[in-house]
Design an enzyme around this catalytic site. Sequence first.
Site, short mmCIF file in Angstrom:
data_model
loop_
_atom_site.label_atom_id
_atom_site.label_comp_id
_atom_site.label_asym_id
_atom_site.label_seq_id
_atom_site.Cartn_x
_atom_site.Cartn_y
_atom_site.Cartn_z
N ARG A 1 55.70 -18.03 71.11
CA ARG A 1 54.58 -17.82 72.02
C ARG A 1 54.75 -18.63 73.31
O ARG A 1 54.45 -18.14 74.41
CB ARG A 1 53.29 -18.24 71.31
CG ARG A 1 52.03 -18.10 72.14
CD ARG A 1 50.93 -19.04 71.67
NE ARG A 1 50.80 -19.11 70.24
CZ ARG A 1 49.93 -18.41 69.51
NH1 ARG A 1 49.12 -17.57 70.12
NH2 ARG A 1 49.88 -18.56 68.22
N CYS B 1 37.37 3.31 66.99
CA CYS B 1 36.14 3.48 66.24
C CYS B 1 35.82 2.25 65.40
O CYS B 1 35.77 2.31 64.16
CB CYS B 1 36.23 4.73 65.36
SG CYS B 1 36.37 6.25 66.31
N PRO C 1 59.97 -22.42 69.47
CA PRO C 1 58.95 -21.84 70.36
C PRO C 1 59.10 -20.32 70.44
O PRO C 1 60.21 -19.81 70.58
CB PRO C 1 59.27 -22.49 71.71
CG PRO C 1 60.75 -22.75 71.64
CD PRO C 1 61.03 -23.10 70.20
N GLY D 1 54.67 -23.40 67.25
CA GLY D 1 53.21 -23.46 67.25
C GLY D 1 52.60 -24.09 68.47
O GLY D 1 51.38 -24.25 68.53
#
Length: 463
Positions: A323, A391, A321, A278
């Site tokens: 990210r 869209c 870890p 995190g």
Amino acid sequence: MSRSAHPAGPRHADVLPEGHYSAPAADLNALDPKVWSHTVSRGDDGVVRVGGIDVKQLAEEFGTPGYFLDEADFRERARAWRTAFGHDADVFYAGKAFLSRAVVRWLHEEGLNLDVCSGGELATALSAGMPADRIAFHGNNKSEEEIRTAVEVGVGRIVLDSFQEIVRVAHIAQSLGKRQRAQIRVTVGVEAHTHEFIATAHEDQKFGIGLADGQAAEAVRRALALDGLELVGIHSHIGSQIFDMAGFEVAARRVVKLLAEVRDEHGVELPEIDLGGGLGIAYTSEDDPREPHEIAKALSEIVTRECEAAKLRTPRISVEPGRAIVGPTAFTLYEVGTIKPLDGLRTYVSVDGGMSDNIRTALYDAEYSVALVSRASDAEPMLVRVVGKHCESGDIVVKDAFLPADLAPGDLIAVPATGAYCRSMASNYNHALRPPVVAVHDGEARVIVRRETEEDILRLDVG
């Protein structure tokens, strides 16, 4: 239309509408090293390069949109985490951030372990040669088939997330004549300062077993009593994109208190504590992430101090870890399609991707940076919103940023720090084709996850 012919949107900071954006950088051609991978630079010709290859060449060879991953940067970050924690701790790369067989091989070579949270991630890890005993299996609702496979191949640990799963894993392991190493995931009641959907340690959410109400202690009792399990530790994860270590300190204190209660009640000192992952990265220049060696020092000191106070042997620490390793290593390259100024508001810049390749802005209200990368520009800044081609009004890639006012269709722009979760969470919304992941290293580029084709989509449609 020439690059200066289209009407520009708001430009000067003193007439900009109110919003959550930073003032324009003094030089829009500058690339903040906090948000770009280490080999990214702008050449004398104004074109941005990564791993020695310019983005125009990459776009011509691999198309846009595409994720371009700096292999040297990935390996450097993985190595930094491994070095920071040393041989007395374990670093598990969180595969959910981004996983491919090439990445698994890099992790293996750099000495990291891997955590997975699905049968598909486990299959990817095993197919690329990651030893099963270096794999941890997460998830709040693992299927019996997933558990059976994990036990059969001998994963190093299964993280137990509920009372039902404690029994389920123990039963499957016993039926296979095995004793499965496991940790119990607890919710420690720490509300990390992050988005509601990525905060994971307060009580009102789906992960883990509650600590405050005594449920975690009961889970330990049940796990210790089952022959199919070898309970080796406690797992805690307080959220994502966190910069402040205070939450980890509170979590560690509460987990160590549980370890002391386990010792006092059962005469057992569990040998492992996993504090999850995190840790945040820089998506914009305002973000200020910590370095791995700072995180390792802080976590080690927290756990050691709390264990000394509780008169416990210091357990082996694990961190996860994902990210923090892969996030900064990649950028997404887009081609500008249309430019639509809204007088008094901002200019909408539409690109050839969108929420199908980066859902995080729509899902988490995430913030990103963006830069013109196919050329330099000395034009004044204009406030833009980078949007996709899908869209949905919420199809936003970068909510508010500044790009040169002479931006034109056909220009290439790049969004940095998209290595984590963007490809993992990519979709086929509007039957979009998911972009490729291209690894760039020392002047060479190779596809590690190929671009989807229309044939791929039609192959799954059985009519």
